[in-house]
Scaffold this motif. Structure first.
Motif, PDB file in Angstrom:
ATOM      1  N   ILE A 305      40.789  66.796  89.671  1.00  0.00           N
ATOM      2  CA  ILE A 305      41.768  67.817  89.975  1.00  0.00           C
ATOM      3  C   ILE A 305      41.414  69.118  88.644  1.00  0.00           C
ATOM      4  O   ILE A 305      42.239  70.014  88.751  1.00  0.00           O
ATOM      5  CB  ILE A 305      43.377  67.447  89.224  1.00  0.00           C
ATOM      6  N   ALA A 306      40.196  68.749  88.127  1.00  0.00           N
ATOM      7  CA  ALA A 306      40.114  69.987  87.147  1.00  0.00           C
ATOM      8  C   ALA A 306      39.800  71.238  88.059  1.00  0.00           C
ATOM      9  O   ALA A 306      39.307  71.251  89.270  1.00  0.00           O
ATOM     10  CB  ALA A 306      38.672  69.515  86.408  1.00  0.00           C
ATOM     11  N   GLY A 307      40.171  72.588  87.351  1.00  0.00           N
ATOM     12  CA  GLY A 307      40.447  73.714  88.023  1.00  0.00           C
ATOM     13  C   GLY A 307      41.073  74.183  89.077  1.00  0.00           C
ATOM     14  O   GLY A 307      41.201  75.100  89.791  1.00  0.00           O
ATOM     15  N   THR A 308      42.094  72.990  89.394  1.00  0.00           N
ATOM     16  CA  THR A 308      43.172  73.213  90.414  1.00  0.00           C
ATOM     17  C   THR A 308      44.454  73.909  89.879  1.00  0.00           C
ATOM     18  O   THR A 308      45.290  73.961  90.590  1.00  0.00           O
ATOM     19  CB  THR A 308      43.380  71.880  91.215  1.00  0.00           C
ATOM     20  N   GLY A 309      44.521  73.760  88.605  1.00  0.00           N
ATOM     21  CA  GLY A 309      45.793  74.106  87.823  1.00  0.00           C
ATOM     22  C   GLY A 309      46.945  73.054  87.875  1.00  0.00           C
ATOM     23  O   GLY A 309      48.031  73.527  87.613  1.00  0.00           O
ATOM     24  N   LYS A 310      46.654  71.865  88.446  1.00  0.00           N
ATOM     25  CA  LYS A 310      47.365  70.912  88.334  1.00  0.00           C
ATOM     26  C   LYS A 310      47.747  69.926  87.107  1.00  0.00           C
ATOM     27  O   LYS A 310      48.363  69.187  87.020  1.00  0.00           O
ATOM     28  CB  LYS A 310      47.114  69.909  89.732  1.00  0.00           C
ATOM     29  N   ALA A 311      46.784  70.026  86.003  1.00  0.00           N
ATOM     30  CA  ALA A 311      46.711  69.306  84.988  1.00  0.00           C
ATOM     31  C   ALA A 311      47.940  69.482  84.278  1.00  0.00           C
ATOM     32  O   ALA A 311      48.550  70.402  84.066  1.00  0.00           O
ATOM     33  CB  ALA A 311      45.700  69.684  84.022  1.00  0.00           C
ATOM     34  N   ASP A 312      48.519  68.191  83.959  1.00  0.00           N
ATOM     35  CA  ASP A 312      49.744  67.861  83.076  1.00  0.00           C
ATOM     36  C   ASP A 312      49.473  68.089  81.324  1.00  0.00           C
ATOM     37  O   ASP A 312      48.639  67.358  81.096  1.00  0.00           O
ATOM     38  CB  ASP A 312      50.626  66.972  83.186  1.00  0.00           C
ATOM     39  N   ALA A 313      49.905  68.921  80.609  1.00  0.00           N
ATOM     40  CA  ALA A 313      49.799  69.157  79.183  1.00  0.00           C
ATOM     41  C   ALA A 313      50.288  68.102  78.428  1.00  0.00           C
ATOM     42  O   ALA A 313      50.212  68.180  76.939  1.00  0.00           O
ATOM     43  CB  ALA A 313      49.478  70.379  78.711  1.00  0.00           C
ATOM     44  N   CYS A 314      51.394  67.251  78.899  1.00  0.00           N
ATOM     45  CA  CYS A 314      52.284  66.745  78.118  1.00  0.00           C
ATOM     46  C   CYS A 314      51.491  65.880  77.073  1.00  0.00           C
ATOM     47  O   CYS A 314      52.002  65.856  75.947  1.00  0.00           O
ATOM     48  CB  CYS A 314      53.370  66.134  78.678  1.00  0.00           C
ATOM     49  N   ALA A 315      50.609  64.942  77.407  1.00  0.00           N
ATOM     50  CA  ALA A 315      49.999  64.137  76.562  1.00  0.00           C
ATOM     51  C   ALA A 315      49.230  64.944  75.391  1.00  0.00           C
ATOM     52  O   ALA A 315      49.201  64.437  74.228  1.00  0.00           O
ATOM     53  CB  ALA A 315      48.836  63.103  77.130  1.00  0.00           C
ATOM     54  N   MET A 316      48.419  66.064  75.927  1.00  0.00           N
ATOM     55  CA  MET A 316      47.807  66.809  75.002  1.00  0.00           C
ATOM     56  C   MET A 316      48.772  67.309  73.795  1.00  0.00           C
ATOM     57  O   MET A 316      48.532  67.308  72.597  1.00  0.00           O
ATOM     58  CB  MET A 316      46.955  67.884  75.558  1.00  0.00           C
ATOM     59  N   ILE A 317      50.043  67.764  74.251  1.00  0.00           N
ATOM     60  CA  ILE A 317      50.938  68.514  73.440  1.00  0.00           C
ATOM     61  C   ILE A 317      51.546  67.354  72.303  1.00  0.00           C
ATOM     62  O   ILE A 317      51.639  67.704  71.180  1.00  0.00           O
ATOM     63  CB  ILE A 317      52.221  68.939  74.139  1.00  0.00           C
ATOM     64  N   ALA A 318      51.550  65.936  72.939  1.00  0.00           N
ATOM     65  CA  ALA A 318      52.145  64.795  72.110  1.00  0.00           C
ATOM     66  C   ALA A 318      51.125  64.500  71.124  1.00  0.00           C
ATOM     67  O   ALA A 318      51.487  64.204  69.922  1.00  0.00           O
ATOM     68  CB  ALA A 318      52.520  63.975  73.065  1.00  0.00           C
ATOM     69  N   ALA A 319      49.753  64.673  71.808  1.00  0.00           N
ATOM     70  CA  ALA A 319      48.497  64.255  70.621  1.00  0.00           C
ATOM     71  C   ALA A 319      48.539  65.375  69.603  1.00  0.00           C
ATOM     72  O   ALA A 319      48.225  64.918  68.325  1.00  0.00           O
ATOM     73  CB  ALA A 319      47.313  64.444  71.130  1.00  0.00           C
ATOM     74  N   ILE A 320      48.787  66.729  69.667  1.00  0.00           N
ATOM     75  CA  ILE A 320      48.839  67.668  68.797  1.00  0.00           C
ATOM     76  C   ILE A 320      50.038  67.374  67.706  1.00  0.00           C
ATOM     77  O   ILE A 320      49.842  67.561  66.418  1.00  0.00           O
ATOM     78  CB  ILE A 320      48.764  69.060  69.233  1.00  0.00           C
ATOM     79  N   ARG A 321      51.083  67.241  68.483  1.00  0.00           N
ATOM     80  CA  ARG A 321      52.258  66.951  67.564  1.00  0.00           C
ATOM     81  C   ARG A 321      52.185  65.843  66.626  1.00  0.00           C
ATOM     82  O   ARG A 321      52.538  65.831  65.587  1.00  0.00           O
ATOM     83  CB  ARG A 321      53.300  66.760  68.469  1.00  0.00           C
ATOM     84  N   MET A 322      51.679  64.606  67.201  1.00  0.00           N
ATOM     85  CA  MET A 322      51.522  63.463  66.395  1.00  0.00           C
ATOM     86  C   MET A 322      50.390  63.740  65.331  1.00  0.00           C
ATOM     87  O   MET A 322      50.710  63.025  64.096  1.00  0.00           O
ATOM     88  CB  MET A 322      51.242  62.404  67.249  1.00  0.00           C
ATOM     89  N   ALA A 323      49.269  64.416  65.491  1.00  0.00           N
ATOM     90  CA  ALA A 323      48.441  64.789  64.573  1.00  0.00           C
ATOM     91  C   ALA A 323      48.973  65.611  63.256  1.00  0.00           C
ATOM     92  O   ALA A 323      48.434  65.159  62.246  1.00  0.00           O
ATOM     93  CB  ALA A 323      46.842  65.430  65.014  1.00  0.00           C
ATOM     94  N   GLY A 324      49.597  66.490  63.743  1.00  0.00           N
ATOM     95  CA  GLY A 324      50.482  67.264  62.759  1.00  0.00           C
ATOM     96  C   GLY A 324      51.314  66.477  61.832  1.00  0.00           C
ATOM     97  O   GLY A 324      51.237  66.628  60.440  1.00  0.00           O
ATOM     98  N   GLU A 325      51.942  65.406  62.665  1.00  0.00           N
ATOM     99  CA  GLU A 325      53.097  64.927  61.719  1.00  0.00           C
ATOM    100  C   GLU A 325      52.277  63.809  60.915  1.00  0.00           C
ATOM    101  O   GLU A 325      52.933  63.334  59.494  1.00  0.00           O
ATOM    102  CB  GLU A 325      53.858  63.990  62.693  1.00  0.00           C
ATOM    103  N   CYS A 326      51.075  63.105  61.389  1.00  0.00           N
ATOM    104  CA  CYS A 326      50.311  62.242  60.399  1.00  0.00           C
ATOM    105  C   CYS A 326      50.021  63.091  59.113  1.00  0.00           C
ATOM    106  O   CYS A 326      49.928  62.463  57.932  1.00  0.00           O
ATOM    107  CB  CYS A 326      49.066  61.476  61.388  1.00  0.00           C
ATOM    108  N   ALA A 327      49.198  64.182  59.402  1.00  0.00           N
ATOM    109  CA  ALA A 327      48.685  64.889  58.305  1.00  0.00           C
ATOM    110  C   ALA A 327      49.836  65.023  57.228  1.00  0.00           C
ATOM    111  O   ALA A 327      49.314  65.228  56.154  1.00  0.00           O
ATOM    112  CB  ALA A 327      48.085  66.129  59.249  1.00  0.00           C
ATOM    113  N   ALA A 328      51.080  65.770  57.714  1.00  0.00           N
ATOM    114  CA  ALA A 328      52.006  66.017  57.004  1.00  0.00           C
ATOM    115  C   ALA A 328      52.431  64.734  56.263  1.00  0.00           C
ATOM    116  O   ALA A 328      52.806  64.704  54.865  1.00  0.00           O
ATOM    117  CB  ALA A 328      53.330  66.463  57.681  1.00  0.00           C
ATOM    118  N   SER A 329      52.443  63.493  56.847  1.00  0.00           N
ATOM    119  CA  SER A 329      52.782  62.341  56.098  1.00  0.00           C
ATOM    120  C   SER A 329      51.885  61.871  54.949  1.00  0.00           C
ATOM    121  O   SER A 329      51.950  61.564  54.002  1.00  0.00           O
ATOM    122  CB  SER A 329      52.771  61.227  57.080  1.00  0.00           C
TER     123      SER A 329
END
Length: 333
Positions: A305-329
């Motif tokens: 599905i690369a290049g089709t515009g169909k990719a869901d970013a939810c897991a990447m957003i969750a990964a960024i959020r979790m990395a930020g929370e771990c760094a803050a901890s």
């Protein structure tokens, strides 16, 4: 949130990594965790145009420019690039993915970033450019000077965390590789990481059985009596709050899930099936035991599905959020 940004590796540029990074930036919230991408400035521009993502992209020459640039556009540390060929992986793209991965780690080790978030890569493509590791986790352990068994994979979602004791091995090898020492070693790393990175002062660990019904008193195998129960007893003696062995078919029931903070499973699919079934869109791969923070979306390159515009970013957003929370901890234990 810490004062430092997160470093994001591009992943394979022929996969959905560039798109989900762009969409994660596009869907950011005011005051959210700043981040920058290492390499792929041209790839990201081409991906934005191809996938219809309205996102300003800013070239930076130093990671220290990222926080100041973040409100204006997605900061990209320039220096390595490739052609954007969605769905058609190449050695040029794999070389870019490897360079990006290595430089994200370098940014953290130099104190320029608070953690690493890795976009999906193709292990077979990386192998073509000299990458001699089973995956990114093992590479990160080596770069940090650790043995592979010291880097522990945890899959984490909003309501569930799972850890495979054995990972990328054939199912027939699992009983051979399992040992009391391995279970104890990984459980101790998980216990320490839940305290340090997730702010859980007294983690509760559930340990699964290997066989149906956890062996049914030896009728279906003796690994529970011979390996798993002695490991649990030893962990309790070390003041680890642990229980089991829990039969695999009971481990993830709605009644049992609230009773533990992480489930330690004997093999790959025993740990990954529940997290993908219950929290696929928000599942995050977290590497425990490293001196650096590392998270990743719990999905692959999705070349189809690369290049089709169909990719869901939810897991990447969750990964960024979790990395930020771990760094803050870690910054404010």
């Amino acid at each position: 949130m810490t004062g430092l940004p997160l470093a994001i590796s591009l992943g394979d540029p022929a996969g959905i990594g560039p798109e989900i990074i762009l969409r994660a930036y596009q869907q950011r919230k005011n005051g959210g965790q700043p981040f920058f991408v290492v390499g792929g400035f041209d790839v990201l521009h081409a991906c934005a145009n191809t996938c219809g993502v309205d996102c300003d992209i800013i070239a930076i020459a130093d990671a220290r420019e990222a926080v100041g640039a973040f409100d204006e556009g997605l900061p990209v540390l320039v220096g390595s690039d490739a052609a954007y060929t969605p769905g058609s992986p190449s050695e040029e793209g794999a070389a870019l993915a490897l360079h990006s991965l290595a430089e994200t780690v370098r940014s953290v080790l130099l104190g320029q970033a608070s953690g690493v978030v890795t976009a999906p890569v193709s292990k077979s493509q990386l192998g073509k450019v000299g990458f001699d590791y089973p995956g990114q986790t093992e590479f990160l352990a080596a770069v940090c000077g650790l043995a592979p068994e010291d880097a522990v994979m945890m899959l984490a979602g909003p309501t569930l965390r799972t850890v495979p004791i054995t990972v990328h091995v054939a199912l027939t090898e699992v009983p051979v590789l399992l040992s009391q020492e391995l279970i104890e070693h990984k459980a101790m790393i998980v216990d320490a990481a839940l305290k340090r990175d997730f702010g859980i002062s007294a983690p509760r660990l559930a340990i699964s059985g290997l066989n149906p019904h956890s062996g049914e008193d030896g009728q279906f195998g003796d690994e529970e009596a011979r390996i798993i129960k002695p490991a649990i007893k030893a962990l309790k003696a070390k003041d680890v709050n642990v229980f089991g062995p829990v039969p695999g078919d009971a481990m993830f029931t709605p009644l049992l899930r609230p009773s533990y903070d992480a489930a330690l499973c004997m093999y790959h699919d025993q740990a990954l099936i529940p997290i993908k079934a219950l929290e696929f869109d928000q599942g995050v791969n977290v590497t425990l035991g490293l001196p650096i923070i590392r998270t990743s979306p719990d999905h692959g390159t999705a070349f189809d599905i690369a290049g089709t515009g169909k990719a869901d970013a939810c897991a990447m957003i969750a990964a960024i959020r979790m990395a930020g929370e771990c760094a803050a901890s870690r910054a404010h234990p």
